[in-house]
Design a protein around this motif. Structure first.
Motif, PDB file in Angstrom:
ATOM      1  N   ALA A  68      -0.712 -10.542  -3.462  1.00 42.53           N
ATOM      2  CA  ALA A  68      -2.125 -10.176  -3.433  1.00 42.53           C
ATOM      3  C   ALA A  68      -2.567  -9.834  -2.020  1.00 42.53           C
ATOM      4  CB  ALA A  68      -2.963 -11.321  -3.994  1.00 42.53           C
ATOM      5  N   ASP A  69      -2.104 -10.598  -1.043  1.00 45.57           N
ATOM      6  CA  ASP A  69      -2.511 -10.334   0.337  1.00 45.57           C
ATOM      7  C   ASP A  69      -1.879  -9.054   0.869  1.00 45.57           C
ATOM      8  OD1 ASP A  69      -4.055 -11.285   2.621  1.00 45.57           O
ATOM      9  OD2 ASP A  69      -2.119 -11.502   3.618  1.00 45.57           O
ATOM     10  N   ALA A  70      -0.669  -8.745   0.404  1.00 45.57           N
ATOM     11  CA  ALA A  70      -0.042  -7.478   0.800  1.00 45.57           C
ATOM     12  C   ALA A  70      -0.881  -6.304   0.304  1.00 45.57           C
ATOM     13  CB  ALA A  70       1.377  -7.398   0.245  1.00 45.57           C
ATOM     14  N   LEU A  71      -1.406  -6.415  -0.896  1.00 43.68           N
ATOM     15  CA  LEU A  71      -2.283  -5.375  -1.424  1.00 43.68           C
ATOM     16  C   LEU A  71      -3.602  -5.336  -0.676  1.00 43.68           C
ATOM     17  CD1 LEU A  71      -1.950  -5.371  -5.312  1.00 43.68           C
ATOM     18  CD2 LEU A  71      -2.033  -3.363  -3.842  1.00 43.68           C
ATOM     19  N   ASP A  72      -4.127  -6.507  -0.361  1.00 40.10           N
ATOM     20  CA  ASP A  72      -5.377  -6.590   0.379  1.00 40.10           C
ATOM     21  C   ASP A  72      -5.232  -5.924   1.743  1.00 40.10           C
ATOM     22  OD1 ASP A  72      -8.081  -7.550   0.356  1.00 40.10           O
ATOM     23  OD2 ASP A  72      -7.488  -9.062   1.819  1.00 40.10           O
ATOM     24  N   LEU A  73      -4.112  -6.169   2.391  1.00 38.39           N
ATOM     25  CA  LEU A  73      -3.859  -5.572   3.702  1.00 38.39           C
ATOM     26  C   LEU A  73      -3.685  -4.061   3.591  1.00 38.39           C
ATOM     27  CD1 LEU A  73      -3.389  -6.050   6.708  1.00 38.39           C
ATOM     28  CD2 LEU A  73      -0.980  -6.468   6.211  1.00 38.39           C
ATOM     29  N   ALA A  74      -3.042  -3.614   2.501  1.00 40.14           N
ATOM     30  CA  ALA A  74      -2.840  -2.178   2.301  1.00 40.14           C
ATOM     31  C   ALA A  74      -4.175  -1.457   2.165  1.00 40.14           C
ATOM     32  CB  ALA A  74      -1.979  -1.929   1.067  1.00 40.14           C
ATOM     33  N   GLY A  75      -5.186  -2.155   1.645  1.00 39.10           N
ATOM     34  CA  GLY A  75      -6.491  -1.539   1.463  1.00 39.10           C
ATOM     35  C   GLY A  75      -7.334  -1.467   2.713  1.00 39.10           C
ATOM     36  N   GLU A  76      -6.811  -1.973   3.837  1.00 38.39           N
ATOM     37  CA  GLU A  76      -7.568  -1.974   5.079  1.00 38.39           C
ATOM     38  C   GLU A  76      -7.246  -0.776   5.973  1.00 38.39           C
ATOM     39  OE1 GLU A  76      -6.812  -5.724   6.937  1.00 38.39           O
ATOM     40  OE2 GLU A  76      -7.783  -6.871   5.347  1.00 38.39           O
ATOM     41  N   ASP A  77      -6.614   0.233   5.407  1.00 36.04           N
ATOM     42  CA  ASP A  77      -6.263   1.396   6.218  1.00 36.04           C
ATOM     43  C   ASP A  77      -7.512   2.235   6.515  1.00 36.04           C
ATOM     44  OD1 ASP A  77      -6.874   2.817   3.921  1.00 36.04           O
ATOM     45  OD2 ASP A  77      -4.796   3.168   3.367  1.00 36.04           O
ATOM     46  N   SER A  78      -7.333   3.293   7.279  1.00 36.02           N
ATOM     47  CA  SER A  78      -8.468   4.127   7.697  1.00 36.02           C
ATOM     48  C   SER A  78      -8.557   5.434   6.907  1.00 36.02           C
ATOM     49  CB  SER A  78      -8.354   4.450   9.196  1.00 36.02           C
ATOM     50  OG  SER A  78      -7.119   5.113   9.467  1.00 36.02           O
ATOM     51  N   TRP A  79      -7.920   5.473   5.739  1.00 30.77           N
ATOM     52  CA  TRP A  79      -7.900   6.697   4.945  1.00 30.77           C
ATOM     53  C   TRP A  79      -9.308   7.126   4.548  1.00 30.77           C
ATOM     54  CZ3 TRP A  79      -9.545   7.830  -0.038  1.00 30.77           C
ATOM     55  CH2 TRP A  79      -9.120   9.075  -0.539  1.00 30.77           C
ATOM     56  N   THR A  80      -9.544   8.430   4.611  1.00 32.71           N
ATOM     57  CA  THR A  80     -10.802   9.002   4.136  1.00 32.71           C
ATOM     58  C   THR A  80     -10.471  10.184   3.228  1.00 32.71           C
ATOM     59  OG1 THR A  80     -10.946  10.442   6.086  1.00 32.71           O
ATOM     60  CG2 THR A  80     -12.118   8.324   6.178  1.00 32.71           C
ATOM     61  N   PRO A  81     -11.319  10.464   2.233  1.00 30.93           N
ATOM     62  CA  PRO A  81     -11.046  11.577   1.316  1.00 30.93           C
ATOM     63  C   PRO A  81     -11.235  12.923   1.998  1.00 30.93           C
ATOM     64  CG  PRO A  81     -13.205  10.644   0.868  1.00 30.93           C
ATOM     65  CD  PRO A  81     -12.549   9.746   1.883  1.00 30.93           C
ATOM     66  N   PRO A  82     -10.661  13.978   1.430  1.00 29.99           N
ATOM     67  CA  PRO A  82     -10.788  15.314   2.024  1.00 29.99           C
ATOM     68  C   PRO A  82     -12.253  15.773   2.087  1.00 29.99           C
ATOM     69  CG  PRO A  82      -9.106  15.275   0.289  1.00 29.99           C
ATOM     70  CD  PRO A  82      -9.845  13.983   0.204  1.00 29.99           C
ATOM     71  N   ASP A  83     -12.533  16.652   3.016  1.00 25.88           N
ATOM     72  CA  ASP A  83     -13.868  17.237   3.128  1.00 25.88           C
ATOM     73  C   ASP A  83     -13.697  18.699   3.507  1.00 25.88           C
ATOM     74  OD1 ASP A  83     -16.499  17.849   3.431  1.00 25.88           O
ATOM     75  OD2 ASP A  83     -16.906  16.445   5.065  1.00 25.88           O
ATOM     76  N   THR A  84     -13.480  19.532   2.472  1.00 28.57           N
ATOM     77  CA  THR A  84     -13.225  20.956   2.691  1.00 28.57           C
ATOM     78  C   THR A  84     -14.481  21.801   2.634  1.00 28.57           C
ATOM     79  OG1 THR A  84     -12.855  21.433   0.344  1.00 28.57           O
ATOM     80  CG2 THR A  84     -10.955  20.648   1.619  1.00 28.57           C
ATOM     81  N   GLY A  85     -15.575  21.208   2.163  1.00 31.48           N
ATOM     82  CA  GLY A  85     -16.817  21.961   2.048  1.00 31.48           C
ATOM     83  C   GLY A  85     -17.164  22.370   0.635  1.00 31.48           C
ATOM     84  N   LEU A  87     -16.429  21.215  -3.821  1.00 30.21           N
ATOM     85  CA  LEU A  87     -15.828  20.287  -4.780  1.00 30.21           C
ATOM     86  C   LEU A  87     -14.429  20.757  -5.168  1.00 30.21           C
ATOM     87  CD1 LEU A  87     -16.040  17.846  -6.673  1.00 30.21           C
ATOM     88  CD2 LEU A  87     -17.008  19.392  -8.397  1.00 30.21           C
ATOM     89  N   GLU A  88     -14.294  22.056  -5.416  1.00 31.45           N
ATOM     90  CA  GLU A  88     -12.991  22.592  -5.806  1.00 31.45           C
ATOM     91  C   GLU A  88     -11.945  22.329  -4.726  1.00 31.45           C
ATOM     92  OE1 GLU A  88     -10.949  26.747  -7.423  1.00 31.45           O
ATOM     93  OE2 GLU A  88     -13.105  26.642  -7.015  1.00 31.45           O
ATOM     94  N   GLY A  89     -12.294  22.629  -3.490  1.00 36.82           N
ATOM     95  CA  GLY A  89     -11.362  22.405  -2.396  1.00 36.82           C
ATOM     96  C   GLY A  89     -11.029  20.938  -2.214  1.00 36.82           C
ATOM     97  N   ASP A  90     -12.042  20.080  -2.324  1.00 34.26           N
ATOM     98  CA  ASP A  90     -11.817  18.645  -2.123  1.00 34.26           C
ATOM     99  C   ASP A  90     -10.910  18.058  -3.201  1.00 34.26           C
ATOM    100  OD1 ASP A  90     -13.386  18.685   0.114  1.00 34.26           O
ATOM    101  OD2 ASP A  90     -15.129  17.723  -0.806  1.00 34.26           O
ATOM    102  N   ARG A 138     -14.144   4.961  -2.044  1.00 36.73           N
ATOM    103  CA  ARG A 138     -14.056   5.879  -0.896  1.00 36.73           C
ATOM    104  C   ARG A 138     -14.015   7.324  -1.378  1.00 36.73           C
ATOM    105  NH1 ARG A 138      -9.552   3.689   3.404  1.00 36.73           N
ATOM    106  NH2 ARG A 138      -9.380   1.588   2.550  1.00 36.73           N
ATOM    107  N   SER A 139     -13.238   7.571  -2.422  1.00 34.68           N
ATOM    108  CA  SER A 139     -13.082   8.930  -2.930  1.00 34.68           C
ATOM    109  C   SER A 139     -14.368   9.471  -3.544  1.00 34.68           C
ATOM    110  CB  SER A 139     -11.968   8.968  -3.984  1.00 34.68           C
ATOM    111  OG  SER A 139     -10.731   8.556  -3.443  1.00 34.68           O
ATOM    112  N   ALA A 140     -15.254   8.569  -3.940  1.00 31.57           N
ATOM    113  CA  ALA A 140     -16.500   9.001  -4.581  1.00 31.57           C
ATOM    114  C   ALA A 140     -17.318   9.912  -3.682  1.00 31.57           C
ATOM    115  CB  ALA A 140     -17.328   7.784  -4.984  1.00 31.57           C
ATOM    116  N   ALA A 141     -17.115   9.836  -2.368  1.00 32.11           N
ATOM    117  CA  ALA A 141     -17.856  10.687  -1.447  1.00 32.11           C
ATOM    118  C   ALA A 141     -17.654  12.163  -1.756  1.00 32.11           C
ATOM    119  CB  ALA A 141     -17.433  10.384  -0.006  1.00 32.11           C
ATOM    120  N   VAL A 142     -16.479  12.510  -2.262  1.00 32.68           N
ATOM    121  CA  VAL A 142     -16.178  13.900  -2.624  1.00 32.68           C
ATOM    122  C   VAL A 142     -17.175  14.402  -3.663  1.00 32.68           C
ATOM    123  CG1 VAL A 142     -14.503  15.318  -3.871  1.00 32.68           C
ATOM    124  CG2 VAL A 142     -13.730  13.806  -2.041  1.00 32.68           C
TER     125      VAL A 142
END
Length: 207
Positions: A68-85, A87-90, A138-142
């Motif tokens: 569980a902690d390995a998964l918790d740590l994996a979720g602490e990365d700095s990934w952000t969803p694409p922002d191409t401008g 919806l289709e591109g994203d 995080r992906s919901a921003a798209v």
């Protein structure tokens, strides 16, 4: 290495604590890949990580919490969803990113191992759910950006849209064991985009 670990989900300090958790996480991932959840032991993690097993037992308690902690740590990365401008591109960029990740055997081994562990451990299942819930948030921003631009109905369920993009890719890899390629990623994105425009993901349509 005997300092007390912060509770899962809280802010972690850096330094030795962070290095210890990273070493333990890497050992857990390797062990899951080599032996699966049933074969993963605290002794294996101790030997692989260089952290004494008494420390592991004291800080994590056992295999379930290590996973569980390995998964918790994996979720602490700095990934952000694409922002191409657009919806289709994203969505196309997001789908291609997932496909590229799943096509890397070393990278895909981690989610496969965690999914298998979730069927064996309720704690691992909870951690897996929390990990993907955070990723979808995080992906919901798209989709939120698309709504603001007028590309999607105001009541579009962002979480459902990003799930629809990635679900066919995960199904092909983990269920039917078929290749996951860029063409599949593009079809998944195109299907999701068409559904968004048709109002399929509108929460108002469910009322």
């Amino acid at each position: 290495m005997d300092e007390k670990a912060p509770a899962p989900g809280t802010q972690r300090p850096g330094g030795r604590t962070a290095r210890t958790r990273a070493a333990v996480r890497d050992a857990v991932l390797t062990g899951l890949g080599e032996h699966g959840y049933p074969g993963l032991t605290v002794e294996y993690v101790a030997e692989r990580s260089g952290v004494h097993k008494t420390t592991l037992y004291r800080r994590w308690g056992g295999v379930e919490e290590l996973v569980a902690d390995a998964l918790d740590l994996a979720g602490e990365d700095s990934w952000t969803p694409p922002d191409t401008g657009s919806l289709e591109g994203d969505l196309h960029a997001l789908a291609r990113e997932v496909a590229e990740f799943l096509n890397d055997p070393a990278a895909a081994a981690a989610p496969a191992a965690f999914i298998a562990a979730a069927f064996r451990s309720e704690r691992a299942a909870e951690a897996l759910h929390a990990f993907y819930a955070a990723r979808f948030r995080r992906s919901a921003a798209v989709v939120e950006r698309a709504v603001a631009r007028g590309e999607a109905p105001a009541a579009t369920d962002a979480g459902d849209v990003v799930r629809a993009v990635s679900a066919p890719l995960f199904f092909r890899l983990f269920i039917t064991r078929e290749p996951v390629d860029r063409a599949l990623a593009d079809r998944s994105a195109a299907a999701a985009i068409a559904a968004v425009r048709a109002g399929v993901f509108s929460t108002q349509a469910r009322a």
